[in-house]
Each structure stands twice: as C-alpha cells, then as structure tokens.
Design a protein around this motif. Sequence first.
Motif, PDB file in Angstrom:
ATOM      1  N   GLU A  53      -7.723  -1.868   3.965  1.00 48.81           N
ATOM      2  CA  GLU A  53      -6.631  -0.966   4.346  1.00 48.81           C
ATOM      3  C   GLU A  53      -7.134   0.482   4.364  1.00 48.81           C
ATOM      4  OE1 GLU A  53      -2.757  -3.455   2.664  1.00 48.81           O
ATOM      5  OE2 GLU A  53      -3.886  -2.115   1.338  1.00 48.81           O
ATOM      6  N   LYS A  90       0.101  12.040   2.066  1.00 55.97           N
ATOM      7  CA  LYS A  90       0.519  12.662   3.318  1.00 55.97           C
ATOM      8  C   LYS A  90       1.337  13.927   3.120  1.00 55.97           C
ATOM      9  CE  LYS A  90       0.531   8.381   6.009  1.00 55.97           C
ATOM     10  NZ  LYS A  90       1.361   7.434   6.794  1.00 55.97           N
ATOM     11  N   ASP A 101      -0.640   3.803  -1.201  1.00 57.96           N
ATOM     12  CA  ASP A 101      -0.601   2.600  -0.377  1.00 57.96           C
ATOM     13  C   ASP A 101      -0.752   3.034   1.083  1.00 57.96           C
ATOM     14  OD1 ASP A 101       1.917   3.284   0.769  1.00 57.96           O
ATOM     15  OD2 ASP A 101       2.999   2.295  -0.842  1.00 57.96           O
ATOM     16  N   THR A 103       1.150   3.453   3.459  1.00 57.75           N
ATOM     17  CA  THR A 103       2.224   4.279   4.025  1.00 57.75           C
ATOM     18  C   THR A 103       2.275   5.683   3.434  1.00 57.75           C
ATOM     19  OG1 THR A 103       3.891   3.582   2.390  1.00 57.75           O
ATOM     20  CG2 THR A 103       3.619   2.199   4.359  1.00 57.75           C
ATOM     21  N   THR A 104       1.590   5.898   2.310  1.00 55.97           N
ATOM     22  CA  THR A 104       1.702   7.198   1.639  1.00 55.97           C
ATOM     23  C   THR A 104       0.431   8.047   1.706  1.00 55.97           C
ATOM     24  OG1 THR A 104       1.007   6.264  -0.497  1.00 55.97           O
ATOM     25  CG2 THR A 104       3.375   6.283  -0.014  1.00 55.97           C
ATOM     26  N   GLU A 106      -3.525   9.146   3.711  1.00 59.15           N
ATOM     27  CA  GLU A 106      -4.269   9.235   4.956  1.00 59.15           C
ATOM     28  C   GLU A 106      -5.680   9.737   4.668  1.00 59.15           C
ATOM     29  OE1 GLU A 106      -2.321  11.925   7.602  1.00 59.15           O
ATOM     30  OE2 GLU A 106      -2.128  13.515   6.103  1.00 59.15           O
TER      31      GLU A 106
END
Length: 208
Positions: A53, A90, A101, A103-104, A106
């Motif tokens: 990921e 982010k 994770d 989604t949080t 970058e």
Amino acid sequence: MDKKPSPQDVIYNVRNHGRQPSKRLRENLERMFEASKQHQTANGVSWNLTFNEYLELITQRRMQRMEAELKAGKLKEFMKGAKGYVLTTKNRTAYKAKIYDPTTVEFVNRNKSLRNHRMNKGDTHSEKSKEIMSIKRTGTTQTEETKQKISEGNKGKVLTKATKKAIADARTGTTHSEETKAKQRAAMQAYHAARRAAKEAQNGTEGV
C-alpha cells in the motif's frame, strides 16, 4: 525454491505494472518504510499500512526520480533535502487523528508535507511541541535589528481585557531570580537616565 506471491502481491503487481521499483530501490524503500513505521508507532500512531500500500502511494514520476538519484549515488542526500520524499499525513486533521492508512497519508516532498501541517486559526501547540521549541530557543539571542522590528510591530497595539487577564493568570505565583531582578533594575535605571539626558538636552536647546 522461490516464495509464492501472496494475493495482495498479485493485486499490487497488476495495478502497478510498469512502475515497479528496481531491486536496489525496493530494498531502500523497505528500510524507509520500516523506519517510518517504528518512528510513528513509537509516537502513538496507529499504523494500518502495508508495504505494498505504501508503494501504491508513490507516483511513477517520483519512482523514476528516486531510481535516477540511486543510480547517481545520491538517493540518501536527495531524500534528506527539501525536495526529497516523505510519508506524511494529508492534513492536520489526519495528523491529529494519529492514524496511518492509505486514506490518511501520502508520499510527497518535504515542502508539501510542511504545507499539509500548517496551523490554522484556532490551532494550538501541544505541550510536547512547546517543550521542543523552548529547548531549541534556549541560549539564542535576537539581533538589535530584530528587536527593533518587534518593537515597531508592537507599537499601537492594545491588549484586550481577556488577553490582560490571561497574561496575569499565567504570571500568578511566578517569582524572578535575584539575577533577573538586578537586570530589570539596571534596565530601568538606564531607561530613566536616557530620558533625563534627552530632557536636559532639549531644555538646553530651548534656552539658547
């Protein structure tokens, strides 16, 4: 016998065909991933990110840049610079949630990471951040030019009653050392002496 790839590895390879890191770069990225994981979990972050990921967060352009820096023998130097890449949250909301994770977080350069974490109106520093800033400032002194700019910037400012009360409450119970008191006395004496000298000079000019 080669290790059979996991279902997650197969999915990753299909999604990212054409932007797989070289063996050498992958080894470097694995070390970065583990170092980041250890650092963040030690600071109370909930880590819900796999290595694959993590790789998916890296754009092809950034992958190519790292390959070029690695080939030139400058990857470590590049990654430590302002344009180097880091795994970061982010925004400040994600940062405060302390969850890593897909989604949080970058994978961006350091400058973008700093912009992500700029404080907004109403935000406050944590006690740990205040302690770090205090340690960094210990022993530092401001130049006369900086002091003058601060003085000019504060001229004309009026404190609200709420601000005055907050300052008074913060100082309640505090005491100055004898050394500090001596410095304050010396500063006040110098201030009043300068005022008297200026007044006397003005009076002398008027009498001419």
